[in-house]
Design a protein around this motif. Structure first.
Motif, mmCIF file in Angstrom:
data_model
loop_
_atom_site.group_PDB
_atom_site.id
_atom_site.type_symbol
_atom_site.label_atom_id
_atom_site.label_comp_id
_atom_site.label_asym_id
_atom_site.label_seq_id
_atom_site.Cartn_x
_atom_site.Cartn_y
_atom_site.Cartn_z
ATOM 1 N N LYS A 108 -12.628 39.464 -36.099
ATOM 2 C CA LYS A 108 -11.776 40.383 -36.867
ATOM 3 C C LYS A 108 -10.307 39.985 -36.743
ATOM 4 O O LYS A 108 -9.555 40.010 -37.721
ATOM 5 C CB LYS A 108 -11.974 41.823 -36.381
ATOM 6 C CG LYS A 108 -13.285 42.428 -36.811
ATOM 7 C CD LYS A 108 -13.409 43.856 -36.335
ATOM 8 C CE LYS A 108 -14.769 44.424 -36.715
ATOM 9 N NZ LYS A 108 -14.940 45.789 -36.226
ATOM 10 N N MET A 109 -9.893 39.632 -35.526
ATOM 11 C CA MET A 109 -8.507 39.218 -35.318
ATOM 12 C C MET A 109 -8.188 37.946 -36.097
ATOM 13 O O MET A 109 -7.104 37.822 -36.681
ATOM 14 C CB MET A 109 -8.234 39.005 -33.817
ATOM 15 C CG MET A 109 -8.192 40.302 -33.023
ATOM 16 S SD MET A 109 -8.050 40.024 -31.236
ATOM 17 C CE MET A 109 -6.505 39.144 -31.116
ATOM 18 N N LEU A 110 -9.132 36.997 -36.116
ATOM 19 C CA LEU A 110 -8.926 35.765 -36.882
ATOM 20 C C LEU A 110 -8.733 36.073 -38.367
ATOM 21 O O LEU A 110 -7.863 35.495 -39.022
ATOM 22 C CB LEU A 110 -10.114 34.819 -36.705
ATOM 23 C CG LEU A 110 -10.073 33.901 -35.494
ATOM 24 C CD1 LEU A 110 -11.423 33.246 -35.274
ATOM 25 C CD2 LEU A 110 -8.993 32.850 -35.669
ATOM 26 N N GLY A 111 -9.539 36.980 -38.883
ATOM 27 C CA GLY A 111 -9.407 37.372 -40.280
ATOM 28 C C GLY A 111 -8.030 37.946 -40.576
ATOM 29 O O GLY A 111 -7.489 37.765 -41.662
ATOM 30 N N LYS A 112 -7.451 38.620 -39.602
ATOM 31 C CA LYS A 112 -6.143 39.234 -39.795
ATOM 32 C C LYS A 112 -4.998 38.240 -39.588
ATOM 33 O O LYS A 112 -4.017 38.261 -40.328
ATOM 34 C CB LYS A 112 -5.990 40.410 -38.821
ATOM 35 C CG LYS A 112 -4.684 41.134 -38.951
ATOM 36 C CD LYS A 112 -4.618 42.345 -38.056
ATOM 37 C CE LYS A 112 -3.286 43.050 -38.228
ATOM 38 N NZ LYS A 112 -3.185 44.264 -37.450
ATOM 39 N N TYR A 113 -5.094 37.378 -38.568
ATOM 40 C CA TYR A 113 -3.955 36.540 -38.177
ATOM 41 C C TYR A 113 -3.997 35.093 -38.691
ATOM 42 O O TYR A 113 -2.974 34.406 -38.640
ATOM 43 C CB TYR A 113 -3.810 36.528 -36.651
ATOM 44 C CG TYR A 113 -3.422 37.875 -36.090
ATOM 45 C CD1 TYR A 113 -2.164 38.395 -36.296
ATOM 46 C CD2 TYR A 113 -4.346 38.638 -35.366
ATOM 47 C CE1 TYR A 113 -1.807 39.631 -35.801
ATOM 48 C CE2 TYR A 113 -4.001 39.876 -34.860
ATOM 49 C CZ TYR A 113 -2.726 40.373 -35.073
ATOM 50 O OH TYR A 113 -2.379 41.599 -34.582
ATOM 51 N N ALA A 114 -5.141 34.608 -39.164
ATOM 52 C CA ALA A 114 -5.203 33.214 -39.639
ATOM 53 C C ALA A 114 -4.317 33.068 -40.876
ATOM 54 O O ALA A 114 -4.410 33.849 -41.816
ATOM 55 C CB ALA A 114 -6.644 32.820 -39.958
ATOM 56 N N ALA A 115 -3.440 32.054 -40.850
ATOM 57 C CA ALA A 115 -2.478 31.839 -41.942
ATOM 58 C C ALA A 115 -3.055 30.885 -42.983
ATOM 59 O O ALA A 115 -3.935 30.072 -42.674
ATOM 60 C CB ALA A 115 -1.177 31.275 -41.370
ATOM 61 N N PRO A 116 -2.545 30.924 -44.194
ATOM 62 C CA PRO A 116 -3.032 30.024 -45.250
ATOM 63 C C PRO A 116 -2.414 28.619 -45.118
ATOM 64 O O PRO A 116 -1.700 28.163 -45.996
ATOM 65 C CB PRO A 116 -2.598 30.728 -46.536
ATOM 66 C CG PRO A 116 -1.411 31.535 -46.158
ATOM 67 C CD PRO A 116 -1.604 31.917 -44.730
#
Length: 197
Positions: A108-116
């Protein structure tokens, strides 16, 4: 009795009468002075008594106000301690969660913090060792959904939970501790609302 003796007696009688008048007037004046002094003393003692009563009342009010302030301070400190304990417990619950729950939180955190954009992700040594099979592929898929790419770094970081994202040499701290610190006021307000509303 001769004329001279009569005259002397008359002068003495007048002097005696005058002395009695002066003495009577002095007695009256002394009595008036006593009355005035009694009235003045009574007024002064009443004024002193009223002043003392006002000072006692003022002291009582200050004492009550001071006690109320101390009570509020103790209550506030107690609430702050309870909130800190709840947050600390929540933090430990996250860091010590069983693997399935822990890595679900990481997803869930990756989905929120991963940048494009293209970058790397670092975990603690503990997380690298307990990482589920295929999780590296999941990291890449989540990054791809966010229009970016993440490679699992072999480097470890000294964090107790969460991860560090590295984009172009710039690290973004997504550890649990960093997130808790960044959102401390917001989390404290939510805990306060839950516990004390």
């Amino acid at each position: 009795m001769t004329g001279l003796e009569k005259m002397q007696n008359q002068i003495l009688e007048e002097a005696r009468k005058k002395a009695e008048e002066i003495l009577e007037q002095a007695k009256q004046e002394a009595e008036q002075i006593k009355k005035d002094a009694r009235v003045k003393g009574q007024e002064e003692s009443t004024r002193i008594l009223e002043k003392s009563r006002a000072e006692v009342k003022n002291t009582e009010e200050r004492s009550v106000s001071s006690c109320a302030l101390q009570k509020r301070q103790v209550l506030l400190e107690t609430k702050q301690e309870l909130i800190a304990q709840v947050l600390e417990k929540a933090y430990h619950t996250l860091t010590e969660a069983e693997e399935e729950t822990y890595f679900q939180i990481i997803r869930k955190m990756l989905g929120k913090y991963a940048a494009p954009q293209e970058g790397k992700i670092c975990f603690s040594q503990k997380d690298l060792e307990r990482m589920p099979k295929g999780f590296e592929k999941e990291i890449q898929e989540i990054a791809k959904e966010n229009k970016g790419a993440l490679a699992l770094s072999g480097e470890t970081r000294d964090i107790s939970g969460g991860f560090i994202l590295i984009y172009g040499g710039i690290e973004e701290n997504c550890s649990f501790q960093a997130i808790f610190n960044a959102r401390k006021d917001e989390l404290s307000d939510k805990v306060h609302e839950i516990l004390f509303s």
